[in-house]
Design an enzyme around this catalytic site. Sequence first.
Site, PDB file in Angstrom:
ATOM      1  N   LEU A 160       0.820  -1.213   0.000  1.00  0.00           N
ATOM      2  CA  LEU A 160       0.000   0.000   0.000  1.00  0.00           C
ATOM      3  C   LEU A 160       0.854   1.264   0.000  1.00  0.00           C
ATOM      4  O   LEU A 160       0.456   2.286  -0.564  1.00  0.00           O
ATOM      5  CB  LEU A 160      -0.961   0.002   1.189  1.00  0.00           C
ATOM      6  N   TYR A 161       2.011   1.197   0.611  1.00  0.00           N
ATOM      7  CA  TYR A 161       2.941   2.325   0.543  1.00  0.00           C
ATOM      8  C   TYR A 161       3.377   2.525  -0.906  1.00  0.00           C
ATOM      9  O   TYR A 161       3.369   3.645  -1.426  1.00  0.00           O
ATOM     10  CB  TYR A 161       4.152   2.058   1.428  1.00  0.00           C
TER      11      TYR A 161
END
Length: 233
Positions: free
Chosen positions: A141-142
């Site tokens: 997700l980063y």
Amino acid sequence: MLGASLFLKDKVVAVTGASGTLGQALVTELTKHGAKVVALTTNDTARFDSKVEVLQWRIGAEEELRSRLQKVDIFILNHGVNVHGDRSPEAIQKSYEINTFSTWKLAELFLDTVTESSHKVLKELWINTSEAEVNPAFSPLYELSKRALGDLITMRRLDAPCIIRKLILGPFKSQLNPYGVMSASDVAWAIVALAKRNFRDIIVTINPVTYVLFPIKEAMQSLYFRMFTRSNR
């Protein structure tokens, strides 16, 4: 891209994420170069040198910073979040809200302050998009949220009224990445040194592949956007 040297003395430089590891290192490094630093933080317990102006803000209330940004010369967007392996709906929302859309909103607020011909020379926007633009960060997700930001900034550069510098940073040890191998103070020093030499893409990493992949990715993505989008400005 190289050109005239950048001078920081007496420039008003605002930094988001100022209470984080890299934020604190940037504040210290910029102060050494004579900049008038404004530390933007969501941490109400953060402490800074008395020479540093501290400004509290919160995600979702970016518009409240508009008037202060009018008098900022260089705006460094450095805040972010890493949810690591969490893939819950809440983690998805948080990652994009902070890493992508909050940064985008603040970038646009600052670019709206470039209203005079002198501003185009004096004002600059620096954005920490991360090495995750081209390499895995072992935090999906980063990576996704930072890549989305990176692509939006690549597109925005096509019509930007002032200089936009990207900070493409490798793994430095911080609260977001306790396994980082670089020192935040060394990274901050390199960022400022390269910006003063007028690099638009500031790459600081131990991974040699990034120095090859990022310029290619940036050039191809920029060309793609030029071919299939248009400006209404």
